[in-house]
Design a protein around this motif. Structure first.
Motif, mmCIF file in Angstrom:
data_model
loop_
_atom_site.group_PDB
_atom_site.id
_atom_site.type_symbol
_atom_site.label_atom_id
_atom_site.label_comp_id
_atom_site.label_asym_id
_atom_site.label_seq_id
_atom_site.Cartn_x
_atom_site.Cartn_y
_atom_site.Cartn_z
ATOM 1 N N VAL A 1 -11.742 -4.948 -0.107
ATOM 2 C CA VAL A 1 -10.965 -5.960 0.600
ATOM 3 C C VAL A 1 -11.852 -7.084 1.120
ATOM 4 O O VAL A 1 -11.463 -8.258 1.088
ATOM 5 N N LYS A 2 -13.063 -6.773 1.567
ATOM 6 C CA LYS A 2 -13.897 -7.797 2.192
ATOM 7 C C LYS A 2 -14.599 -8.694 1.177
ATOM 8 O O LYS A 2 -15.158 -9.737 1.544
ATOM 9 N N ASP B 1 -10.519 0.492 0.966
ATOM 10 C CA ASP B 1 -10.426 -0.271 2.210
ATOM 11 C C ASP B 1 -8.960 -0.449 2.602
ATOM 12 O O ASP B 1 -8.090 -0.639 1.740
ATOM 13 N N TYR B 2 -8.727 -0.430 3.899
ATOM 14 C CA TYR B 2 -7.399 -0.780 4.384
ATOM 15 C C TYR B 2 -7.290 -2.306 4.486
ATOM 16 O O TYR B 2 -8.305 -3.007 4.624
ATOM 17 N N ALA C 1 0.832 -1.200 0.000
ATOM 18 C CA ALA C 1 0.000 0.000 0.000
ATOM 19 C C ALA C 1 0.867 1.251 0.000
ATOM 20 O O ALA C 1 1.967 1.269 0.538
ATOM 21 N N ARG C 2 0.338 2.296 -0.634
ATOM 22 C CA ARG C 2 0.975 3.613 -0.716
ATOM 23 C C ARG C 2 2.333 3.541 -1.430
ATOM 24 O O ARG C 2 3.211 4.375 -1.196
ATOM 25 N N THR C 3 2.519 2.515 -2.274
ATOM 26 C CA THR C 3 3.724 2.435 -3.098
ATOM 27 C C THR C 3 3.286 2.116 -4.526
ATOM 28 O O THR C 3 2.104 2.168 -4.859
ATOM 29 N N PRO D 1 3.295 -10.316 4.394
ATOM 30 C CA PRO D 1 1.980 -10.058 3.787
ATOM 31 C C PRO D 1 0.936 -9.539 4.762
ATOM 32 O O PRO D 1 0.903 -9.898 5.941
ATOM 33 N N ALA D 2 0.053 -8.694 4.253
ATOM 34 C CA ALA D 2 -1.254 -8.497 4.855
ATOM 35 C C ALA D 2 -2.118 -9.680 4.435
ATOM 36 O O ALA D 2 -1.736 -10.467 3.565
ATOM 37 N N GLY D 3 -3.283 -9.816 5.047
ATOM 38 C CA GLY D 3 -4.225 -10.849 4.623
ATOM 39 C C GLY D 3 -4.236 -12.088 5.497
ATOM 40 O O GLY D 3 -5.172 -12.886 5.427
ATOM 41 N N ILE D 4 -3.200 -12.273 6.343
ATOM 42 C CA ILE D 4 -3.165 -13.440 7.226
ATOM 43 C C ILE D 4 -3.462 -13.024 8.659
ATOM 44 O O ILE D 4 -4.241 -13.668 9.356
#
Length: 307
Positions: free
Chosen positions: A108-109, A228-229, A67-69, A160-163
């Motif tokens: 995201v959801k 979404d974050y 994110a933000r890159t 990672p995000a998501g876990i």
């Protein structure tokens, strides 16, 4: 598909000039120029940076940034040089993020990111490919593995995000919120040193460090994010993943601490192959040449010793 929310720059024309110039500076420092590709998706146009498109029989890689890159964060200081000889690879500017892609943000959801990423593979003509994702990019990889598992050979997730959920430790919140509330060069550099890099082991040369600072500060001041974050996938979603998953994690990542990521991945991702933790490495692990070298080994040789 959820109705996409649109993120915008305060001055779109100025932002386009800044972003094009920023990417050209990375290319000039690297001495390597990427091919520009635009893929039309349900969330608008997506900018992709491509290497070796003429190598039609070569193995392929698709890289999703955090994110933000943007996509070229993966290649700061020529980090992806190991892939340039024999791989055809693509760096993605994620829609909704402060990049040259359109501002519509996948949800995201839902599995919007999986649908969007599948459309990218279609637009690039990739029947199957190997994925690499950093932070938000790791979440995108997981969503693509759920949406189109037959299209993914393996997925390497890097911090990672998501876990797991974003850490709410006081230390992490302080260093992340500091430049958001008070976007000054000093506060941003504190965030970079305490959360993204881990000097002196994990850092980048001064010219690239300045580019990172310039990019993030411009995004903080000029980009209005409406999407979404990152949030963790539901346990049942993780259980449904059938793609081989590999983890490369930074020991000093305060955003998604590695021990929690490994514990949850071992509990819920049945196809987890192995996890490796890199010592003295922060959240911005995609800028670590040690991490990229390990990534290259995993992609080319399927070598991984569990931590």
């Amino acid at each position: 598909m959820q109705s996409p929310r649109r993120s915008t720059f305060k001055n779109p024309a100025e932002a386009t000039f800044f972003l094009e110039d920023w990417n050209q500076q990375v290319e000039a420092l690297n001495g390597f120029r990427y091919e520009r590709i635009t893929v039309s998706t349900s969330f608008g146009n997506t900018r992709i940076w491509a290497a070796n498109t003429h190598l039609q029989d070569a193995p392929t890689m698709v890289f999703f940034p955090g994110a933000r890159t943007c996509g070229l964060f993966w290649d700061l200081d020529n980090a992806l040089q190991p892939f340039r000889e024999t791989y055809r690879y693509f760096l993605v500017d994620v829609n909704g993020q402060p990049s040259l892609s359109d501002g519509q943000s996948p949800g995201v959801k839902s599995n919007d990111y999986g649908m969007w990423a599948t459309e990218l593979l279609d637009g690039l003509g990739l029947k199957t490919t190997t994925l690499a994702g950093a932070s938000l990019g790791g979440l995108i990889c997981l969503k693509l593995c759920l949406e189109s598992p037959e299209r993914v050979n393996k997925a390497i997730l890097i911090n990672p995000a998501g876990i797991q959920s974003f850490s709410t430790s006081i230390r992490n919140l302080y260093y992340n919120l500091l430049p958001m509330v008070f976007p000054t060069p000093g506060n941003l550099n504190t965030f970079l040193d305490k959360a993204i890099f881990c000097p002196p082991n994990h850092t980048v040369p001064r010219a690239y460090r300045q580019l990172v600072s310039d990019y993030l500060l411009y995004a903080l001041v000029n980009h209005r994010f409406r999407g979404d974050y990152p949030a963790p996938l539901r346990k049942e979603e993780l259980h449904r993943i059938t793609t081989d998953i590999y983890l490369i994690l930074g020991e000093n990542d305060p955003l998604f601490p590695p021990d929690t990521t490994i514990r949850l991945a071992e509990e819920h991702i049945l196809t987890l192959q192995c996890s490796q933790i890199l010592r003295q490495t922060g959240h911005g692990i995609e800028t670590s040449k040690e991490a990229i070298d390990l990534l290259y080994q995993l992609v080319s040789k399927t070598v991984c010793s569990p931590f």
